[in-house]
Enzyme design. Structure first.
Site, PDB file in Angstrom:
ATOM      1  N   GLN A 149      -4.703  22.321   0.704  1.00  0.00           N
ATOM      2  CA  GLN A 149      -5.346  23.390  -0.060  1.00  0.00           C
ATOM      3  C   GLN A 149      -5.188  23.140  -1.567  1.00  0.00           C
ATOM      4  O   GLN A 149      -5.978  23.620  -2.366  1.00  0.00           O
ATOM      5  CB  GLN A 149      -4.726  24.735   0.331  1.00  0.00           C
ATOM      6  CG  GLN A 149      -5.305  25.916  -0.396  1.00  0.00           C
ATOM      7  CD  GLN A 149      -4.874  27.223   0.237  1.00  0.00           C
ATOM      8  OE1 GLN A 149      -5.310  27.562   1.335  1.00  0.00           O
ATOM      9  NE2 GLN A 149      -3.997  27.942  -0.434  1.00  0.00           N
TER      10      GLN A 149
ATOM     11  N   LYS B  31     -10.974  19.212 -46.167  1.00  0.00           N
ATOM     12  CA  LYS B  31     -10.923  18.629 -44.824  1.00  0.00           C
ATOM     13  C   LYS B  31     -12.154  18.929 -43.959  1.00  0.00           C
ATOM     14  O   LYS B  31     -12.691  20.020 -43.970  1.00  0.00           O
ATOM     15  CB  LYS B  31      -9.686  19.154 -44.078  1.00  0.00           C
ATOM     16  CG  LYS B  31      -8.373  18.602 -44.545  1.00  0.00           C
ATOM     17  CD  LYS B  31      -8.210  17.117 -44.304  1.00  0.00           C
ATOM     18  CE  LYS B  31      -8.074  16.767 -42.842  1.00  0.00           C
ATOM     19  NZ  LYS B  31      -6.718  16.834 -42.343  1.00  0.00           N
TER      20      LYS B  31
ATOM     21  N   HIS C 250      -8.123  -6.599 -31.877  1.00  0.00           N
ATOM     22  CA  HIS C 250      -6.816  -6.145 -32.415  1.00  0.00           C
ATOM     23  C   HIS C 250      -6.996  -5.153 -33.557  1.00  0.00           C
ATOM     24  O   HIS C 250      -6.119  -5.036 -34.413  1.00  0.00           O
ATOM     25  CB  HIS C 250      -5.960  -7.322 -32.902  1.00  0.00           C
ATOM     26  CG  HIS C 250      -5.889  -8.472 -31.954  1.00  0.00           C
ATOM     27  ND1 HIS C 250      -4.869  -8.618 -31.051  1.00  0.00           N
ATOM     28  CD2 HIS C 250      -6.739  -9.509 -31.760  1.00  0.00           C
ATOM     29  CE1 HIS C 250      -5.079  -9.722 -30.323  1.00  0.00           C
ATOM     30  NE2 HIS C 250      -6.207 -10.269 -30.736  1.00  0.00           N
TER      31      HIS C 250
ATOM     32  N   ASN D 206     -12.556  18.027 -40.025  1.00  0.00           N
ATOM     33  CA  ASN D 206     -11.833  17.393 -38.918  1.00  0.00           C
ATOM     34  C   ASN D 206     -12.720  17.128 -37.696  1.00  0.00           C
ATOM     35  O   ASN D 206     -13.501  17.995 -37.308  1.00  0.00           O
ATOM     36  CB  ASN D 206     -10.658  18.271 -38.487  1.00  0.00           C
ATOM     37  CG  ASN D 206      -9.623  18.396 -39.596  1.00  0.00           C
ATOM     38  OD1 ASN D 206      -9.426  17.461 -40.373  1.00  0.00           O
ATOM     39  ND2 ASN D 206      -8.995  19.562 -39.689  1.00  0.00           N
TER      40      ASN D 206
ATOM     41  N   GLU E 248     -11.575  14.522 -30.844  1.00  0.00           N
ATOM     42  CA  GLU E 248     -10.119  14.579 -30.614  1.00  0.00           C
ATOM     43  C   GLU E 248      -9.798  15.320 -29.320  1.00  0.00           C
ATOM     44  O   GLU E 248      -8.947  14.901 -28.535  1.00  0.00           O
ATOM     45  CB  GLU E 248      -9.424  15.290 -31.781  1.00  0.00           C
ATOM     46  CG  GLU E 248      -9.351  14.474 -33.050  1.00  0.00           C
ATOM     47  CD  GLU E 248      -8.766  15.295 -34.186  1.00  0.00           C
ATOM     48  OE1 GLU E 248      -7.609  15.073 -34.550  1.00  0.00           O
ATOM     49  OE2 GLU E 248      -9.484  16.176 -34.714  1.00  0.00           O
TER      50      GLU E 248
ATOM     51  N   SER F 289      -9.922  22.922 -42.541  1.00  0.00           N
ATOM     52  CA  SER F 289      -8.498  23.224 -42.544  1.00  0.00           C
ATOM     53  C   SER F 289      -8.288  24.535 -43.286  1.00  0.00           C
ATOM     54  O   SER F 289      -9.001  24.834 -44.238  1.00  0.00           O
ATOM     55  CB  SER F 289      -7.748  22.089 -43.242  1.00  0.00           C
ATOM     56  OG  SER F 289      -6.537  22.574 -43.791  1.00  0.00           O
TER      57      SER F 289
ATOM     58  N   TYR G 117      -4.786  18.098   9.639  1.00  0.00           N
ATOM     59  CA  TYR G 117      -4.756  19.026   8.512  1.00  0.00           C
ATOM     60  C   TYR G 117      -3.336  19.502   8.222  1.00  0.00           C
ATOM     61  O   TYR G 117      -2.534  19.742   9.129  1.00  0.00           O
ATOM     62  CB  TYR G 117      -5.657  20.240   8.788  1.00  0.00           C
ATOM     63  CG  TYR G 117      -5.606  21.270   7.659  1.00  0.00           C
ATOM     64  CD1 TYR G 117      -6.394  21.115   6.525  1.00  0.00           C
ATOM     65  CD2 TYR G 117      -4.734  22.352   7.711  1.00  0.00           C
ATOM     66  CE1 TYR G 117      -6.335  22.026   5.483  1.00  0.00           C
ATOM     67  CE2 TYR G 117      -4.670  23.272   6.669  1.00  0.00           C
ATOM     68  CZ  TYR G 117      -5.467  23.101   5.560  1.00  0.00           C
ATOM     69  OH  TYR G 117      -5.397  23.997   4.523  1.00  0.00           O
TER      70      TYR G 117
ATOM     71  N   SER H 105      -6.042  31.181  -1.389  1.00  0.00           N
ATOM     72  CA  SER H 105      -6.793  30.243  -2.226  1.00  0.00           C
ATOM     73  C   SER H 105      -8.080  30.868  -2.754  1.00  0.00           C
ATOM     74  O   SER H 105      -8.869  30.216  -3.422  1.00  0.00           O
ATOM     75  CB  SER H 105      -7.116  28.975  -1.440  1.00  0.00           C
ATOM     76  OG  SER H 105      -7.800  29.299  -0.239  1.00  0.00           O
TER      77      SER H 105
END
Ligand code: ARG
Length: 477
Positions: free
Chosen positions: A329, A290, A163, A292, A297, A284, A324, A29
Site C-alpha cells: 500500500q 538580485k 570539466h 534569482n 533551482e 531578494s 500481496y 489509504s
C-alpha cells in the site's frame, strides 16, 4: 472525510471486536488512493459487464451496478462523495456507496471472482497509464521548446566545456539539441513502460486465480489493454510497472537538473549567456539588484525528491514474499508525488525555455577564449603529416608560450608559429575562428550547422509522428 463508527466493514464477518480507531487511521489509504477513483470505477464497470455476459450475475444486476457506479463517479467529480476513513480505501468506499445506492445485495455481487488485490493492481496500471501519457505529452512540449530555441539561434557560437573548462567551440543550437536527445530517450522509455504495463491482472483473485468462469480477455479489451497477465501470484504482487515508471521519472528529473544547472550558471554575471524572463525569476528582500533563477533551482532540488521516491519503492519491494503484502500500500504516495513533481517541472520548464533570451555576442566573445581552437591547430598539423601525439605536444608548447606572453592563438604572427613548426602556413589562420572550428565538425553528430540543421529536421518529424500516435494524449485512454 467522515469517521463513521457504524460503518460495516466488507470483511467484518469473522471479527467480534471493532477495529481500533488508531488502527483505522494508521491503515487507511483513502487519503491518497482516492486519486484512483476513475480507474477503480472503470475496472468495476468492465468486470460487472463481463460477469453479466458470462451469466455469473443477472443482466438486471449488471444494469443496476453500472448505473450505480456511474452515479458514484458523478458524485465524486461534483465533490459530493462522502469518503470514509473507516472504509479504508477507494475500493471499499465505492463498494459501500454502491450498496447504499442499489441495495447491499445487488452491490454485493460486483466483487464476485475479484479481490482487492487484483483490483488495486489493475487500478495502479490504469492510473499509471493515464498519468504517464500526460508526462509523455509534456516531454514533447519541452522538446518542441528546445528545438524552437535551437532553430531561432541556429548559428550562435558558444564555448563548449569539459570539466567546466573551455574546451572547443560549439553551436548553441547543438547544445540545445543535446538535451533534446535526452528528453527524446525519456519519451521512448515511457512508451516502453506504457507498453509493458498495459496488461490486465484482473482475474488473478487474491493470489490463486478464481473458480468463476471469468472472461479475462474481455475485461482487458474493454479497458483498452493489450492482454492479460500470465501468473496470478505475480500479477497481484508485481510492482515492476511502478518501479519502471519511477526510474523513467527519475531520469527525466536528472536530465532536467542538468539543464537547470546550466541555466543557473549561464545567467550569472560571470557567464551572462542568457537572460531568463522576469516572470520566471524572483528578487531578494534585501539586495535590490538580485534576480534569482528560482525555477531552475527548485527543479534541480525536486530531482532529489523523485529519486527518493524510486529508492523508497525499491526498498519497499525488496525481499517481500509472494504474494500481496500490506507493505505494498506504501507504493502509492511516492508514485503520486513523483508524477505530480515531474509533470509540474516539465510544464514550467517548457515555458521557461520558450521565453529564455539568448545573448549571442556574449557567447561568441567567450567561444574563442581559453585557447578553445587549439585542437584545430593540432588537427591542422596532422593533415600536414605529423602524428597526432607530436602535433598535440607542439600546440601544447604554443599555448604555454601564449600564456607567458599574454596572447591568444589568433594574435601570433606566422613567424612566431614557424618557431614551433615549419609546417604552419597562412591557411592556418582561418581555423582559429570559433565559427570555422565549428563548421569543420561536419560529420553526423558533429556541431557544424549543416549537421545541426539535419538533426532539427529529424526531430521535427519525430515530433509530428509522436503527436500523431497520440503518445502524449491524456484523453486517449
Ligand atoms: N489499499 C490496499 C492497497 O493499496 C488495497 C489492497 C488491499 N488488500 C488486502 N489484502 N488488504 O494495497
Amino acid at each position: 472525510m467522515t469517521q463513521n463508527d457504524d460503518v460495516k466493514k466488507p470483511w467484518g464477518g469473522r471479527f467480534n471486536v471493532p477495529t481500533a480507531r488508531v488502527v483505522e487511521e494508521f491503515t487507511a489509504s483513502i487519503n491518497f488512493d482516492r486519486e484512483f477513483y476513475a480507474e477503480d470505477i472503470a475496472g468495476s464497470l468492465a468486470h460487472a459487464r463481463m460477469l453479466g455476459r458470462q451469466g455469473i450475475i443477472s443482466e438486471a444486476d449488471v444494469k443496476a451496478i453500472v448505473s450505480g457506479l456511474q452515479r458514484i463517479r458523478q458524485e465524486i467529480e461534483a465533490g459530493q462523495f462522502n469518503f470514509s476513513l473507516a472504509l479504508e480505501d477507494i475500493h471499499m468506499n465505492i463498494e459501500h456507496r454502491l450498496g447504499e445506492l442499489i441495495g447491499a445485495e445487488t452491490a454485493g455481487r460486483l466483487h464476485t471472482g475479484r479481490s482487492r488485490n487484483d483490483q488495486v493492481a489493475l487500478d495502479l496500471r490504469l492510473f499509471l497509464r493515464r498519468r504517464l501519457r500526460r508526462v509523455s505529452g509534456l516531454l514533447l512540449d519541452l522538446i518542441a521548446a528546445l528545438v524552437g530555441q535551437a532553430e531561432s539561434n541556429l548559428d550562435v557560437v558558444m564555448p563548449g566545456f569539459t570539466h567546466l573548462q573551455q574546451a572547443q567551440p560549439v553551436l548553441f543550437s547543438h547544445h540545445m539539441m543535446a538535451y533534446v536527445e535526452m528528453f527524446k530517450r525519456d519519451y521512448e522509455r515511457l512508451q516502453e513502460v506504457l507498453r509493458r504495463l498495459n496488461i490486465s491482472p484482473l482475474g488473478s483473485g487474491a493470489l490463486a486465480g478464481t473458480s468463476f468462469p471469468l472472461d479475462r480477455e474481455m475485461v482487458a479489451c474493454e479497458l483498452g489493454m493489450d492482454g492479460i497477465t500470465a501468473n496470478s501470484l505475480d500479477a497481484v504482487s508485481d510492482r515492476d510497472s511502478a518501479l519502471e515508471a519511477l526510474f523513467a521519472l527519475s531520469l527525466i528529473m536528472i536530465h532536467l537538473s542538468r539543464i537547470c544547472e546550466e541555466l543557473i550558471l549561464w545567467s550569472t554575471v560571470q557567464f551572462d549567456f542568457i537572460s531568463l524572463s522576469d516572470s520566471f525569476c524572483t528578487g531578494s528582500s534585501i539586495m535590490p539588484q538580485k534576480k534569482n533563477p528560482d525555477v531552475p533551482e527548485l527543479i534541480r532540488g525536486k530531482s532529489g525528491r523523485v529519486v527518493g521516491s524510486l529508492v523508497s519503492l525499491l526498498v519497499l519491494m525488496k525481499s517481500l514474499p509472494l504474494a500481496y503484502n500490506k507493505d505494498m500500500q506504501e507504493d502509492k504516495e511516492p508514485l503520486l508525488d513523483a508524477l505530480t513533481t515531474v509533470s509540474g517541472s516539465l510544464q514550467i520548464m517548457a515555458d521557461l525555455i520558450k521565453e529564455m533570451a539568448v545573448k549571442p555576442a556574449k557567447m561568441y566573445s567567450q567561444a574563442g577564449a581559453g585557447f578553445s581552437t587549439a585542437t584545430e591547430v593540432a588537427d591542422y598539423l596532422v593533415r600536414k603529416g605529423l602524428p597526432f601525439r607530436i602535433a598535440h605536444e607542439i600546440v601544447g608548447s604554443v599555448v604555454a608560450y601564449c600564456e607567458k606572453q599574454n596572447k591568444s592563438l589568433i594574435d601570433l604572427t606566422i613567424s612566431e608559429w614557424r618557431n614551433f613548426s615549419p609546417l604552419v602556413e597562412d591557411d592556418l589562420f582561418v581555423l582559429l575562428n570559433p565559427e570555422d572550428a565549428v563548421e569543420a565538425k561536419d560529420l553526423p553528430g558533429g556541431t557544424a550547422s549543416a549537421q545541426v540543421k539535419r538533426q532539427i529536421e529529424r526531430i521535427r518529424s519525430f515530433l509530428v509522428q509522436a503527436e500523431k500516435t497520440g503518445g502524449g494524449d491524456e484523453a486517449n485512454n
